[in-house]
Write a protein that holds these residues in place. Structure first.
Motif, PDB file in Angstrom:
ATOM      1  N   TYR A  12       0.816  -1.216   0.000  1.00  0.00           N
ATOM      2  CA  TYR A  12       0.000   0.000   0.000  1.00  0.00           C
ATOM      3  C   TYR A  12       0.855   1.274   0.000  1.00  0.00           C
ATOM      4  CZ  TYR A  12      -3.111   3.544   1.997  1.00  0.00           C
ATOM      5  OH  TYR A  12      -3.808   4.694   2.241  1.00  0.00           O
ATOM      6  N   TYR A  13       1.926   1.287   0.833  1.00  0.00           N
ATOM      7  CA  TYR A  13       2.736   2.505   0.940  1.00  0.00           C
ATOM      8  C   TYR A  13       3.780   2.646  -0.171  1.00  0.00           C
ATOM      9  CZ  TYR A  13       1.105   3.770   5.595  1.00  0.00           C
ATOM     10  OH  TYR A  13       0.335   4.181   6.645  1.00  0.00           O
ATOM     11  N   MET A  14       3.989   1.576  -0.971  1.00  0.00           N
ATOM     12  CA  MET A  14       5.207   1.523  -1.769  1.00  0.00           C
ATOM     13  C   MET A  14       5.178   2.350  -3.050  1.00  0.00           C
ATOM     14  SD  MET A  14       6.879  -0.066   0.332  1.00  0.00           S
ATOM     15  CE  MET A  14       8.407  -0.831  -0.125  1.00  0.00           C
ATOM     16  N   ILE A  26      -5.648  11.829   6.601  1.00  0.00           N
ATOM     17  CA  ILE A  26      -4.837  13.042   6.758  1.00  0.00           C
ATOM     18  C   ILE A  26      -4.175  13.002   8.128  1.00  0.00           C
ATOM     19  CG2 ILE A  26      -6.778  14.473   7.581  1.00  0.00           C
ATOM     20  CD1 ILE A  26      -5.237  16.615   5.586  1.00  0.00           C
ATOM     21  N   THR A  27      -2.929  13.490   8.194  1.00  0.00           N
ATOM     22  CA  THR A  27      -2.202  13.441   9.465  1.00  0.00           C
ATOM     23  C   THR A  27      -1.977  14.870   9.980  1.00  0.00           C
ATOM     24  OG1 THR A  27      -0.063  13.491   8.371  1.00  0.00           O
ATOM     25  CG2 THR A  27      -1.013  11.315   8.781  1.00  0.00           C
ATOM     26  N   SER A  28      -1.659  15.003  11.259  1.00  0.00           N
ATOM     27  CA  SER A  28      -1.542  16.343  11.883  1.00  0.00           C
ATOM     28  C   SER A  28      -0.565  17.282  11.149  1.00  0.00           C
ATOM     29  CB  SER A  28      -1.136  16.212  13.354  1.00  0.00           C
ATOM     30  OG  SER A  28      -2.145  15.561  14.064  1.00  0.00           O
ATOM     31  N   LEU A  61      11.207   8.384  11.984  1.00  0.00           N
ATOM     32  CA  LEU A  61      10.753   7.069  11.521  1.00  0.00           C
ATOM     33  C   LEU A  61       9.442   7.271  10.770  1.00  0.00           C
ATOM     34  CD1 LEU A  61      11.259   5.076  14.884  1.00  0.00           C
ATOM     35  CD2 LEU A  61      12.963   5.707  13.171  1.00  0.00           C
ATOM     36  N   GLY A  62       9.365   6.794   9.528  1.00  0.00           N
ATOM     37  CA  GLY A  62       8.130   6.897   8.738  1.00  0.00           C
ATOM     38  C   GLY A  62       7.716   8.327   8.457  1.00  0.00           C
ATOM     39  N   PRO A  63       8.516   9.071   7.680  1.00  0.00           N
ATOM     40  CA  PRO A  63       8.261  10.517   7.515  1.00  0.00           C
ATOM     41  C   PRO A  63       7.138  10.884   6.536  1.00  0.00           C
ATOM     42  CG  PRO A  63      10.531   9.914   6.911  1.00  0.00           C
ATOM     43  CD  PRO A  63       9.761   8.652   7.024  1.00  0.00           C
ATOM     44  N   GLY A  64       6.470   9.918   5.905  1.00  0.00           N
ATOM     45  CA  GLY A  64       5.342  10.248   5.017  1.00  0.00           C
ATOM     46  C   GLY A  64       5.767  11.138   3.870  1.00  0.00           C
ATOM     47  N   ARG A  65       5.135  12.306   3.760  1.00  0.00           N
ATOM     48  CA  ARG A  65       5.512  13.261   2.702  1.00  0.00           C
ATOM     49  C   ARG A  65       6.704  14.131   3.072  1.00  0.00           C
ATOM     50  NH1 ARG A  65      -0.181  16.030   1.264  1.00  0.00           N
ATOM     51  NH2 ARG A  65      -0.870  14.692  -0.444  1.00  0.00           N
ATOM     52  N   VAL A  91      14.052   7.167   8.234  1.00  0.00           N
ATOM     53  CA  VAL A  91      13.864   5.715   8.105  1.00  0.00           C
ATOM     54  C   VAL A  91      12.571   5.518   7.323  1.00  0.00           C
ATOM     55  CG1 VAL A  91      13.567   3.534   9.336  1.00  0.00           C
ATOM     56  CG2 VAL A  91      15.063   5.302  10.280  1.00  0.00           C
ATOM     57  N   GLU A  92      12.714   5.142   6.065  1.00  0.00           N
ATOM     58  CA  GLU A  92      11.545   5.059   5.184  1.00  0.00           C
ATOM     59  C   GLU A  92      11.655   3.816   4.313  1.00  0.00           C
ATOM     60  OE1 GLU A  92       8.450   6.948   4.552  1.00  0.00           O
ATOM     61  OE2 GLU A  92       8.452   4.923   3.741  1.00  0.00           O
ATOM     62  N   VAL A  93      10.612   3.009   4.338  1.00  0.00           N
ATOM     63  CA  VAL A  93      10.625   1.754   3.593  1.00  0.00           C
ATOM     64  C   VAL A  93      10.116   1.946   2.158  1.00  0.00           C
ATOM     65  CG1 VAL A  93       8.288   1.001   4.238  1.00  0.00           C
ATOM     66  CG2 VAL A  93      10.070  -0.701   3.971  1.00  0.00           C
ATOM     67  N   SER A  94       9.395   3.033   1.912  1.00  0.00           N
ATOM     68  CA  SER A  94       8.762   3.210   0.598  1.00  0.00           C
ATOM     69  C   SER A  94       9.621   4.076  -0.335  1.00  0.00           C
ATOM     70  CB  SER A  94       7.392   3.885   0.782  1.00  0.00           C
ATOM     71  OG  SER A  94       6.976   4.486  -0.412  1.00  0.00           O
ATOM     72  N   TYR A  96       8.785   5.257  -3.160  1.00  0.00           N
ATOM     73  CA  TYR A  96       7.956   6.334  -3.704  1.00  0.00           C
ATOM     74  C   TYR A  96       7.899   7.511  -2.721  1.00  0.00           C
ATOM     75  CZ  TYR A  96       4.115   8.987  -5.572  1.00  0.00           C
ATOM     76  OH  TYR A  96       3.353  10.020  -6.062  1.00  0.00           O
ATOM     77  N   LEU A  97       7.595   7.197  -1.444  1.00  0.00           N
ATOM     78  CA  LEU A  97       7.518   8.281  -0.447  1.00  0.00           C
ATOM     79  C   LEU A  97       8.899   8.899  -0.224  1.00  0.00           C
ATOM     80  CD1 LEU A  97       4.863   6.891   2.058  1.00  0.00           C
ATOM     81  CD2 LEU A  97       4.629   8.820   0.483  1.00  0.00           C
ATOM     82  N   GLY A  98       9.958   8.097  -0.383  1.00  0.00           N
ATOM     83  CA  GLY A  98      11.323   8.641  -0.303  1.00  0.00           C
ATOM     84  C   GLY A  98      11.520   9.741  -1.341  1.00  0.00           C
ATOM     85  N   ALA A 152       8.733   9.867  15.929  1.00  0.00           N
ATOM     86  CA  ALA A 152       7.919   8.860  15.234  1.00  0.00           C
ATOM     87  C   ALA A 152       6.470   9.324  15.308  1.00  0.00           C
ATOM     88  CB  ALA A 152       8.078   7.500  15.907  1.00  0.00           C
ATOM     89  N   HIS A 153       5.997   9.896  14.224  1.00  0.00           N
ATOM     90  CA  HIS A 153       4.608  10.362  14.193  1.00  0.00           C
ATOM     91  C   HIS A 153       3.794   9.450  13.277  1.00  0.00           C
ATOM     92  CE1 HIS A 153       1.160  12.787  12.826  1.00  0.00           C
ATOM     93  NE2 HIS A 153       1.104  13.029  14.110  1.00  0.00           N
ATOM     94  N   GLU A 154       2.765   8.842  13.814  1.00  0.00           N
ATOM     95  CA  GLU A 154       1.938   7.886  13.064  1.00  0.00           C
ATOM     96  C   GLU A 154       2.809   6.858  12.347  1.00  0.00           C
ATOM     97  OE1 GLU A 154      -1.693   8.220  11.238  1.00  0.00           O
ATOM     98  OE2 GLU A 154      -2.093  10.280  11.825  1.00  0.00           O
ATOM     99  N   PHE A 155       3.795   6.343  13.048  1.00  0.00           N
ATOM    100  CA  PHE A 155       4.661   5.300  12.505  1.00  0.00           C
ATOM    101  C   PHE A 155       4.305   3.951  13.119  1.00  0.00           C
ATOM    102  CE2 PHE A 155       8.587   2.803  13.260  1.00  0.00           C
ATOM    103  CZ  PHE A 155       8.861   2.458  11.951  1.00  0.00           C
TER     104      PHE A 155
END
Ligand code: SAM
Length: 370
Positions: A12-14, A26-28, A61-65, A91-94, A96-98, A152-155
């Motif tokens: 989903y995140y990739m 949507i996140t804060s 960790l998990g920085p999203g956009r 630290v980002e696994v995706s 695309y998001l990277g 780590a926000h919403e990670f």
């Protein structure tokens, strides 16, 4: 859950942007710059309490956009923290998001893995808009060992869980099975105890719970670095204190979605068990004969942001705002972030410090938590 969210080809995140109006949630930090700005001020304050050690690492960790990090870097530059005093580690696994993070945070094109030395632990590097080095990692364990401000926000809510249920015969795991009649997915109970059943605490009083071994492993990695190399951790997420039972759910187009329908097209999430995270953050230092790390919180987002001055920041932004629509949006963002029926009570803040900070924190407790 791990496969559905982070499978290298179909996860989903990739390969998509899942945030905002056109995404699934949507996140804060995406709601308003006020959120990231206040966190940045908190970080500068706490880093100052530690004696402003340099060079330090700012790790997310998990920085999203990359929106939270962009707001933090802007505030760091206002506080005149020199770009050579710190580096940014994401630290980002995706992949695309990277790329999205890179567009948001960097001035120049990054060096990809192929151009990096063979033994480098990061898979991409660049320079931030303000001049600090910025590197991307797959795992927290790959980060350089140095004083680190962890975020780590919403990670943690995106990390896989196991679901355990107590039946007459003892603990069983809820597994996912293929219904061969109509090729739909369904929940089934394991016939016997599975290894995941060992993750429950001995004094567990619930008959049903979710455990996230990966969250505990990552928390311990963060905690042991804070303990050994110095640093601070700030974990922000929706969650509970070890008392909820069934929180696994999907989100698609901002609505709840059955996790077993069309896997890979919706976000999967579970509330963070902050009691378990705190346990992992304060062990195993006791085993090594050291004093345990210190944790503060959780406190509700509304309380943290209000104590940090979100009302004042809103007033400042409104005072310099000439556009009525922008002013209305600012007020509505403030309400969404702080109203208990929106995100104000659902989201919690947890801070983590090394034991050497004990005396200083007794005298100057972490803002936002009291
Ligand atoms: C819900 S999003 C939160 C994004 C951002 N922190 C925000 O609040 O807008 C989760 C983020 O964690 C990343 N992620 C999920 N699982 C991960 C894992 N196992 N390792 C590293 N990153 C992961 C996702 O790609 C995404 O960037």
């Amino acid at each position: 859950m791990k496969e559905v969210l982070t499978n290298p080809t179909a996860g989903y995140y990739m390969n998509r942007d899942v945030f905002g109006q056109t995404g699934d949630f949507i996140t804060s930090p995406e709601i308003s710059q006020m959120f990231g700005e206040l966190i940045a001020v908190w970080l500068v304050n706490e880093w100052t309490k530690c004696g402003r050690p340099t060079p330090f690492q700012l790790a997310e960790l998990g920085p999203g956009r990359g929106t939270l990090m962009a707001d933090i870097l802007r505030v760091f530059s206002k506080f005149k923290i020199a770009e050579s005093d710190f580096s940014v580690s994401l630290v980002e696994v995706s992949p695309y998001l990277g790329q999205v993070q890179e567009k948001h945070l960097c001035s120049s094109q990054s060096q990809e893995a192929t151009e990096l030395p063979k033994d480098s632990l990061h898979y991409k590097q660049s320079i931030s808009l303000y001049g600090s080095p910025i590197r991307w990692y797959n795992h927290i364990s790959d980060l350089p060992r140095t004083f680190t401000l962890f975020l780590a926000h919403e990670f943690f809510d995106a990390l896989p869980i196991h679901k355990l249920v107590k039946v007459d015969q003892g603990w069983r795991e809820v597994l996912i099975d293929l219904n061969r009649e109509d090729f739909t997915l369904r929940y089934v109970l394991s016939r016997d105890r599975t290894p995941a059943c060992l993750y429950r605490m001995n004094n567990e009083i619930r008959n049903e719970l979710e455990v996230s071994p990966q969250s505990l492993v990552i928390t311990q990695a963060m905690a042991s670095r804070i303990h050994r190399d110095g640093g601070i951790g700030l974990v922000i997420d929706y969650g509970h204190e070890g008392d909820k039972t069934d929180t696994f759910r999907g989100f698609k187009n901002h609505k709840l979605h059955d996790p077993l329908v069309d896997p890979g097209t919706a976000d999967l999430t579970a509330d963070v068990d902050f009691a378990a995270v705190k346990w992992a953050a304060t062990h195993p230092s006791a085993v090594e004969g050291w004093k345990a790390n210190l944790t503060y919180g959780t406190v509700d987002q509304k309380d943290f942001l209000t104590r940090l001055g979100i009302n004042l920041r809103l007033d400042q932004l409104l005072a310099s705002c000439r556009d009525e629509t922008v002013a209305r949006d600012l007020k509505s963002a403030h309400r969404m972030l702080t109203d208990p029926v929106e995100m104000g009570s659902k989201f919690k803040f947890l801070a983590l410090y090394p034991p050497v900070m004990e005396k200083i924190l007794e005298r100057y407790p972490p803002p936002g938590f009291f």
